[in-house]
Design a protein around this motif. Structure first.
Motif, mmCIF file in Angstrom:
data_model
loop_
_atom_site.group_PDB
_atom_site.id
_atom_site.type_symbol
_atom_site.label_atom_id
_atom_site.label_comp_id
_atom_site.label_asym_id
_atom_site.label_seq_id
_atom_site.Cartn_x
_atom_site.Cartn_y
_atom_site.Cartn_z
ATOM 1 N N MET A 1 28.014 40.869 33.306
ATOM 2 C CA MET A 1 29.772 40.229 34.011
ATOM 3 C C MET A 1 28.383 40.111 35.463
ATOM 4 O O MET A 1 28.453 38.941 36.192
ATOM 5 N N ASP A 53 38.675 35.214 35.175
ATOM 6 C CA ASP A 53 38.455 36.358 33.785
ATOM 7 C C ASP A 53 38.027 37.091 34.740
ATOM 8 O O ASP A 53 38.474 37.944 33.494
ATOM 9 N N GLU A 54 37.586 37.370 35.831
ATOM 10 C CA GLU A 54 37.474 38.881 36.096
ATOM 11 C C GLU A 54 37.906 39.359 36.332
ATOM 12 O O GLU A 54 39.108 40.715 36.109
ATOM 13 N N ARG A 57 40.007 40.303 32.637
ATOM 14 C CA ARG A 57 39.051 41.492 32.684
ATOM 15 C C ARG A 57 38.825 42.751 32.735
ATOM 16 O O ARG A 57 38.792 43.748 32.078
#
Length: 265
Positions: A1, A53-54, A57
């Motif tokens: 990441m 997205d984070e 995730r």
């Protein structure tokens, strides 16, 4: 990441619109008048997409909470990720919290030099409202300012709106309410006085809130609607005194020592 997002933090982090001195002055006036200001597209699309997205995730690390907060006697029915967990799970999100462009823009709007908050749980958090009646009930924050980024929002008819009451402690003092223990009675009084402001935000919006002065809540989401936000806390004081609510909501325990279960409706 790290490799995926490391290039982004070297780019423009705050939308250029919010670096314009004239715009900053207009926003500062609105902030001082209303206790909050909405900041659509505060982060450019690439940065915002990275945040979404984070948050998705690291969502498996979230902890479900379902209780009535002591003192305020208002419900917490949501899932949370604390600042400490974000630090362990993400490089990208904390990098934005300490970014100079973010600090500069927010300082201009608040009219204050801002400090990062030294609280391992509450300096930044992610809140997920994921089921019918999920809500973050009425409260004040210990830090004065909150930058809230709306990563996912329901439609306006599905709940998940921000409600605020400005100058909460002053209102309570003027009307002989205890600002903590009379929260529910005082809110009803403020509604009768037409002092509750309701604002619905869309995905991609952010808002800056005087969270230490304005009592606030997120209205319950309805049906299958979901609301996900990143909340970054800042203060004009270098040292902030914290109560127990941050640890109760974002700490390691799943429920506080003295609590009432919240029943879904």
């Amino acid at each position: 990441m790290y490799k995926q997002y490391s290039s982004l933090i070297n780019k423009v982090v705050v939308n250029r619109h919010y670096k314009d001195i004239g715009i900053q002055k207009e926003l500062s006036t609105k902030f001082n008048d209303n206790g909050f200001v909405t900041l659509p597209g505060f982060f450019p699309a690439e940065i915002f997409s990275g945040l979404q997205d984070e948050a998705q995730r690291i969502a498996p690390a979230r902890v479900a909470k379902n209780f009535t907060m002591p003192g305020y006697d208002t419900p917490r029915q949501l899932s949370v990720i604390s600042g400490e967990q974000i630090l362990r799970s993400s490089f990208f999100i904390p990098s934005l919290y300490i970014n100079a462009e973010v600090a500069s823009a927010l300082s201009a709007i608040t009219g204050s030099k801002l400090y990062n908050v030294d609280h391992k749980e509450e300096f930044m958090v992610i809140n997920y409202l994921e089921s019918n009646a999920s809500t973050h009930g009425w409260h004040l924050d210990d830090p004065r300012f909150a930058l809230v980024v709306i990563l996912d929002a329901p439609e306006c008819y599905q709940g998940g709106s921000l409600e605020i009451i400005k100058n909460w402690k002053s209102y309570c003092d003027e009307n002989s309410f205890d600002p903590l223990f009379d929260t529910n009675r005082a809110v009803e009084s403020a509604r009768e006085d037409d002092l509750v402001t309701k604002i619905h935000h869309n995905t991609g919006d952010a808002y800056l809130l005087n969270a230490g002065d304005c009592l606030h809540r997120v209205t319950p989401v309805q049906g299958e609607a979901k609301r996900t936000v990143l909340n970054m806390a800042f203060d004009s004081r270098p040292v902030v005194k914290f109560g127990e609510t941050a640890e109760i909501l974002y700490g390691n325990s799943t429920t506080p020592k003295h609590h009432k279960e919240v029943q879904s409706v």
